[in-house]
Design a protein around this motif. Sequence first.
Motif, mmCIF file in Angstrom:
data_model
loop_
_atom_site.group_PDB
_atom_site.id
_atom_site.type_symbol
_atom_site.label_atom_id
_atom_site.label_comp_id
_atom_site.label_asym_id
_atom_site.label_seq_id
_atom_site.Cartn_x
_atom_site.Cartn_y
_atom_site.Cartn_z
ATOM 1 N N LYS A 217 -4.641 2.324 9.322
ATOM 2 C CA LYS A 217 -4.106 1.519 8.211
ATOM 3 C C LYS A 217 -2.772 0.919 8.641
ATOM 4 O O LYS A 217 -1.824 1.640 8.935
ATOM 5 N N PRO B 121 0.827 -1.200 0.000
ATOM 6 C CA PRO B 121 0.000 0.000 0.000
ATOM 7 C C PRO B 121 0.867 1.257 0.000
ATOM 8 O O PRO B 121 1.937 1.281 0.604
ATOM 9 N N LYS B 122 0.399 2.282 -0.694
ATOM 10 C CA LYS B 122 1.156 3.543 -0.754
ATOM 11 C C LYS B 122 1.013 4.344 0.534
ATOM 12 O O LYS B 122 1.886 5.114 0.886
ATOM 13 N N GLU B 123 -0.106 4.176 1.226
ATOM 14 C CA GLU B 123 -0.338 4.915 2.468
ATOM 15 C C GLU B 123 -0.624 3.949 3.607
ATOM 16 O O GLU B 123 -1.342 2.970 3.439
ATOM 17 N N LYS B 124 -0.029 4.245 4.741
ATOM 18 C CA LYS B 124 -0.275 3.452 5.936
ATOM 19 C C LYS B 124 0.018 4.309 7.146
ATOM 20 O O LYS B 124 0.791 5.257 7.086
ATOM 21 N N ASP B 125 -0.618 4.000 8.245
ATOM 22 C CA ASP B 125 -0.340 4.700 9.498
ATOM 23 C C ASP B 125 0.803 4.015 10.244
ATOM 24 O O ASP B 125 1.603 4.669 10.900
ATOM 25 N N THR C 77 0.277 -2.023 7.793
ATOM 26 C CA THR C 77 0.918 -2.958 6.876
ATOM 27 C C THR C 77 1.830 -3.843 7.705
ATOM 28 O O THR C 77 2.640 -3.351 8.485
#
Length: 108
Positions: A77, A48-52, A79
């Motif tokens: 989010k 994923p391009k965005e994650k927390d 990963t």
Amino acid sequence: MTSNKNCDIEQITKLVNADPGLPRESPTSSYWQQPPHFLSNIQSPTLPKEKDYAIIGSGITGLSIAKTLLASHPTVKITILEARTLCSGATGRNGGQMAANVGRNIVI
């Protein structure tokens, strides 16, 4: 005695800074993953391009952190990065367990 101490520190520094290399191509299979869990090989097609949060390792510590984060922030989010299959590292090889497949009772 100082020269031995310096030599030890130098050797330790080299070990800490050394490239750990890639995981073994053919590791022994984990006793706790026999038969393999249906989630053991699930992977996203791309990262994923965005994650927390990015969690390295899907062992008991990594998954406990993910569960805790999701319990307090359901929309976070996350990963999880794993070199092989789910729980295949140190957690999967834990020799301290006294009963077979106790980990199957943990719901994440």
